[in-house]
Design a protein around this motif. Structure first.
Motif: not given
Length: 187
Positions: A165, A136-137, A134, A183, A131, A154
């Protein structure tokens, strides 16, 4: 044309193609770096300048690797759970399905969001990421009114700084899901 535009954007001096042919009998990109650029740099004895490198994305299938884990639901169609390429992990849209039963945990968005993020965590782990990596989601919601509920769950999964995001309401999601999240993570 694209390389000329890129060169102009980064203020890279123009290259004489004839010199490239004479000084570099072959030109190849390995790992995104230009071998021809190194050959030219080494062969110019009178003027020592900094070598240039072309750090571009590649479509070479040898650097594209599928990621699959049984700890997350299988893909519902002809796609991978995730793909590793160019030091990035691209995770396909994940639903809140129980990996063992293939059914939704429940019909409410909170439970589905929790399960989506658990499933995503297993795919990230299987791909060698987490996590915290990450960058970009993208969240797809069946109802944008669920935005606040989703945010609360989230936020528990993504440490600061949170990834970039986008969130959209869509007309429908596969299997009538309430939420889907995809993601991109760094490796």
């Amino acid at each position: 044309m694209a390389s000329w535009c890129a060169a102009r954007s980064f203020h890279i001096p123009a290259m004489n193609a004839g010199v490239l042919r004479r000084r570099a009998s072959w030109a190849a990109g390995i790992g995104g770096a230009s071998v021809a650029g190194m050959a030219m740099w080494r062969s110019s004895s009178s003027k020592r300048s900094v070598p240039f490198a072309c750090l571009s994305l590649s479509t070479d299938t040898q650097i594209k690797e599928a990621v699959q884990t049984e700890k997350a639901p299988a893909a519902l169609g002809p796609y991978s759970q995730a793909i590793k390429a160019n030091n990035l992990l691209f995770v396909s849209g994940v639903l809140g399905l129980d990996p063992e039963t293939g059914k939704f945990i429940s019909d409410n968005v909170e439970d589905q969001t929790e399960q989506v993020l658990k499933n995503m965590g297993e795919i990230l782990k299987s791909g060698g990421s987490s996590y915290s990596s990450v960058v970009k989601t993208t969240i797809l919601l069946a109802d944008l009114k669920d935005f606040k509920k989703v945010n609360e769950i989230y936020a528990k999964y993504f440490p600061s700084p949170a990834p970039a995001r986008s969130t959209y309401q869509v007309a429908a999601l596969p299997l009538d899901a309430k939420i889907e999240i995809e993601c991109i993570a760094a490796l």
